[in-house]
Design a protein around this motif. Sequence first.
Motif, mmCIF file in Angstrom:
data_model
loop_
_atom_site.group_PDB
_atom_site.id
_atom_site.type_symbol
_atom_site.label_atom_id
_atom_site.label_comp_id
_atom_site.label_asym_id
_atom_site.label_seq_id
_atom_site.Cartn_x
_atom_site.Cartn_y
_atom_site.Cartn_z
ATOM 1 N N ARG A 131 5.023 -24.413 25.170
ATOM 2 C CA ARG A 131 4.460 -24.778 26.320
ATOM 3 C C ARG A 131 4.478 -26.397 26.288
ATOM 4 O O ARG A 131 5.014 -26.789 27.467
ATOM 5 C CB ARG A 131 2.818 -24.598 26.556
ATOM 6 N N ARG A 132 4.159 -27.112 25.270
ATOM 7 C CA ARG A 132 4.202 -28.388 25.278
ATOM 8 C C ARG A 132 5.536 -28.891 25.360
ATOM 9 O O ARG A 132 5.842 -29.956 25.911
ATOM 10 C CB ARG A 132 3.876 -28.685 23.774
ATOM 11 N N ARG A 133 6.611 -28.043 24.938
ATOM 12 C CA ARG A 133 8.131 -28.762 25.212
ATOM 13 C C ARG A 133 8.592 -28.366 26.700
ATOM 14 O O ARG A 133 9.380 -29.352 27.112
ATOM 15 C CB ARG A 133 9.124 -28.018 24.288
ATOM 16 N N ILE A 134 8.130 -27.511 27.195
ATOM 17 C CA ILE A 134 8.824 -27.153 28.746
ATOM 18 C C ILE A 134 7.979 -27.366 29.867
ATOM 19 O O ILE A 134 8.357 -27.379 30.987
ATOM 20 C CB ILE A 134 9.538 -25.817 28.559
ATOM 21 N N GLN B 111 14.317 -30.489 31.858
ATOM 22 C CA GLN B 111 15.725 -29.964 31.768
ATOM 23 C C GLN B 111 15.612 -28.596 31.220
ATOM 24 O O GLN B 111 16.415 -27.819 31.753
ATOM 25 C CB GLN B 111 16.458 -30.995 31.181
ATOM 26 N N ALA B 112 14.930 -28.414 29.985
ATOM 27 C CA ALA B 112 15.187 -27.199 29.210
ATOM 28 C C ALA B 112 14.216 -26.127 29.915
ATOM 29 O O ALA B 112 14.519 -24.997 29.630
ATOM 30 C CB ALA B 112 14.772 -27.534 27.870
ATOM 31 N N THR B 113 13.212 -26.724 30.969
ATOM 32 C CA THR B 113 12.386 -25.419 31.612
ATOM 33 C C THR B 113 13.314 -24.411 32.061
ATOM 34 O O THR B 113 13.138 -23.305 31.616
ATOM 35 C CB THR B 113 11.392 -26.140 32.351
ATOM 36 N N ALA B 114 14.066 -24.682 32.832
ATOM 37 C CA ALA B 114 14.873 -23.559 33.887
ATOM 38 C C ALA B 114 15.655 -22.498 32.817
ATOM 39 O O ALA B 114 15.570 -21.477 32.906
ATOM 40 C CB ALA B 114 15.868 -24.071 34.948
#
Length: 160
Positions: free
Chosen positions: A39-42, A51-54
């Motif tokens: 969660r913290r990262r995306i 950028q990495a979320t999708a």
Amino acid sequence: MPWPEIKDSTGCAAAIPFLLDAVARGDADTAGSALGELRRRICQYGFLVGQATAATVPFLWELVRLPQVTCRVGILHLLKSIADARQWETTAAAYPKLLRRRDNYVEWEREARHAVHAQRGVLRHLLDEPDREIVRASEELAATLGNRSSADLGCRHEQP
């Protein structure tokens, strides 16, 4: 997915597959901790996607389908946060210069929301789960995605 070539909130997104694996295979504590880090990262602060979320969203949908995953409610909450994210879009409306940056935060946010919407049919099955917390989190996500009721998803689930 070329994870080392894309960014999350910490920089290189190379750790995301390892976090997803810990969510999938870990006991409740391990999975919960890995989901928190993911969660913290995306979806930092619960509203900033990157950028990495999708790229991560399809894996989250896959994990939420698996009954052995111990933190499915948390995954549904994370998907809801991603679907609700409009921080960059809102900021760009006030500061159009943001749209001319090399890193296209607004587009990343839109792609992330689209990725959540793309697999909303999974909710159809989650609304029939015996676990009331999963059903409640699924209903909340369905409402966020514009599916106001289980009937909109073609479910037989009866609301109390």
